[in-house]
Design an enzyme around this catalytic site. Structure first.
Site, PDB file in Angstrom:
ATOM      1  N   ASN A 205       4.350  16.813 -14.787  1.00  0.00           N
ATOM      2  CA  ASN A 205       3.361  15.987 -13.755  1.00  0.00           C
ATOM      3  C   ASN A 205       3.892  14.307 -13.700  1.00  0.00           C
ATOM      4  OD1 ASN A 205       1.809  14.396 -15.957  1.00  0.00           O
ATOM      5  ND2 ASN A 205       1.410  16.428 -16.470  1.00  0.00           N
ATOM      6  N   ASP A 268      -1.690  22.328 -17.996  1.00  0.00           N
ATOM      7  CA  ASP A 268      -3.119  23.289 -18.417  1.00  0.00           C
ATOM      8  C   ASP A 268      -2.366  24.757 -18.578  1.00  0.00           C
ATOM      9  OD1 ASP A 268      -5.296  21.706 -18.238  1.00  0.00           O
ATOM     10  OD2 ASP A 268      -5.297  22.150 -15.933  1.00  0.00           O
ATOM     11  N   LYS A 278      20.071  29.601 -18.975  1.00  0.00           N
ATOM     12  CA  LYS A 278      19.796  29.186 -17.703  1.00  0.00           C
ATOM     13  C   LYS A 278      19.466  30.389 -16.578  1.00  0.00           C
ATOM     14  CE  LYS A 278      21.493  26.390 -13.940  1.00  0.00           C
ATOM     15  NZ  LYS A 278      22.845  26.193 -13.194  1.00  0.00           N
ATOM     16  N   PHE A 314      -9.497  11.254 -20.901  1.00  0.00           N
ATOM     17  CA  PHE A 314      -9.198  10.825 -19.692  1.00  0.00           C
ATOM     18  C   PHE A 314      -9.325  11.913 -18.815  1.00  0.00           C
ATOM     19  CE2 PHE A 314      -7.630   6.555 -20.563  1.00  0.00           C
ATOM     20  CZ  PHE A 314      -7.875   6.570 -22.052  1.00  0.00           C
ATOM     21  N   LYS A 328     -16.908  17.531 -17.028  1.00  0.00           N
ATOM     22  CA  LYS A 328     -15.682  17.538 -17.967  1.00  0.00           C
ATOM     23  C   LYS A 328     -16.257  16.964 -19.433  1.00  0.00           C
ATOM     24  CE  LYS A 328     -11.824  17.724 -15.862  1.00  0.00           C
ATOM     25  NZ  LYS A 328     -10.688  17.290 -14.943  1.00  0.00           N
ATOM     26  N   LYS A 332     -15.784  19.077 -22.846  1.00  0.00           N
ATOM     27  CA  LYS A 332     -14.780  18.872 -23.722  1.00  0.00           C
ATOM     28  C   LYS A 332     -15.552  18.536 -24.934  1.00  0.00           C
ATOM     29  CE  LYS A 332     -11.252  18.748 -20.972  1.00  0.00           C
ATOM     30  NZ  LYS A 332      -9.874  19.291 -21.043  1.00  0.00           N
TER      31      LYS A 332
END
Ligand code: CTP
Length: 390
Positions: A205, A268, A278, A314, A328, A332
């Site tokens: 990301n 996730d 490969k 975060f 959240k 969590k």
């Protein structure tokens, strides 16, 4: 940098070549807002001038025992005034005088009259440092009101290589001021996890790691012992790639921590079967399918593991920031959640600035207006740590 407004720092300088380095230490105390007073031994002035020390400290430099400022003798008034007293560099000669109660100049007299901790940063030739008499004297002083800031090993000004070089100035600064996070252990994760597809490809990301790095620096500057676990190369970081690797390192280090900041953007899902070779283009088909499986939720797993740390998550949301963040923090089970809005191009991912809301498990929400990630990091530590009693 730590705030020393209203504090008086007494810097004692003795006659060694490292005296020139202490000019910068004076500047560090000044930058932090302290009132700096300098006492130099007559020999120290062979290495740095009184004028230099006077300009840097913005105070008169005391050398002579009989400079009477008020009704109290100077060695008593200087000793009374100082909140912090550091002698750097401390030569073998001064160390030995201090250990034997000799008061033959202003500095040794002030030290004798000072009842709080005196920080001593020795610097000398390595053979002098190893001399048993010096070591005995240091041992004697450490058993009294002295804290020794050990010299470093390396190339010495006298041409020798060994132990005796003045400790680095940041170490001296941090050892002498009462940093609010001194002795605290903080683990911070940073960067986006890297989930391999094959030896040349991966899923990740846009996380740059900047928020985690800013937190690591701010925590370090406030005196904390920081463990940085990162997917992006950074000084002193423990490097990891995948979520599973990150989880292993975090859980292994968790028992020792006073706080954990999960600033990393954890994928996730990961690829179910990582190809050993490969992956080749398949002729005759325009589509391929990668099967993904769920990654562990590191933050949740920390919260569910026995620990005594403050746990901070975060969250980056592209819509319904506060509603999603509230859900959240409960899901969590962390103590705090730092929420930021990634729909805005001017803050967050990759940017040097951010604007966040700090949610706490008791339902509290505080906003930190848009500012640099460095300032956000300081504010987060201030709000979470300095007001938390856990
Ligand atoms: N986190 C984690 N492990 C995961 C996913 C997220 O430890 N597998 C942590 C992140 O480091 C962050 C917090 O959980 O501190 C919230 O991350 P976020 O991606 O916003 O939450 P998710 O649980 O992944 O929820 P979603 O992506 O569905 O919004």
């Amino acid at each position: 940098m730590y705030n020393l407004n209203g504090k008086t720092i007494l810097v004692g300088i003795t006659g060694g070549i490292a005296a020139y380095k202490v000019c910068e230490l004076i500047r560090m105390y000044k930058r932090a807002g302290a009132n700096v007073k300098v006492i130099a031994t007559p020999n120290a002035l062979n290495f740095v001038t009184k004028l230099t020390l006077q300009n840097l400290s913005q105070n008169n430099v005391a050398v002579d025992e009989f400079d009477v400022e008020d009704y109290k003798p100077e060695h008593i008034s200087l000793a009374d005034e100082a909140d912090i007293f550091v002698i750097a560099p401390a030569t073998a000669n001064t160390i030995s005088k201090l250990a034997n109660g000799i008061c033959d100049n202003l500095l040794t007299s002030v030290a004798c009259a000072y009842t709080k901790t005196i920080y001593l940063a020795p610097a000398m030739n390595c053979n002098m440092w190893e001399n048993k008499i010096i070591q005995e004297n240091l041992k004697k002083l450490s058993g009294l009101n002295y804290k020794i800031i050990e010299p470093e090993s390396g190339f010495l000004a006298c041409g020798y290589e060994g132990k005796g070089r003045l400790s680095d100035l940041e170490t001296i600064f941090n050892a002498t001021v009462d940093l609010p996070l001194k002795g605290k252990k903080i683990l911070i994760t940073a960067g986006g996890t890297i989930e391999e597809i094959d030896p040349v490809r991966y899923i990740s990301n846009y996380s740059s790691g900047k928020m985690g790095f800013a937190l690591a620096k701010a925590a370090h500057d406030l005196g904390a012992d920081v463990t940085l676990v990162s997917t992006v190369a950074h000084e002193n970081a423990i490097m990891v790639k995948s979520a599973e690797e990150m989880q292993n390192v975090v859980l292994k280090n968790l028992p020792a921590q006073d706080a954990v900041f999960m600033a990393a953007a954890v994928a996730d899902y990961r690829v179910k079967d990582i190809a050993r070779q490969k992956l080749k283009k398949v002729d005759g088909t325009d589509e391929i399918t990668l099967t993904l499986v769920k990654n562990p939720d590191i933050l949740k797993s920390i919260c569910e593991t026995e620990h005594s740390a403050i746990i901070v998550g975060f969250c980056a949301e592209s819509e319904n920031l506060l509603a999603n963040a509230k859900e959240k923090i409960t899901k969590k089970g962390c103590d705090y959640l730092i929420a930021n809005d990634i729909s805005r191009k001017d803050i967050g991912f990759g940017s040097d600035e951010n604007e966040v809301h700090i949610l706490s498990s008791d339902g509290g929400i505080e906003k930190i207006e848009k500012t640099s990630k460095e300032n956000i990091a300081k504010e987060i530590l201030k709000k979470i740590w300095l007001t938390n009693t856990k």
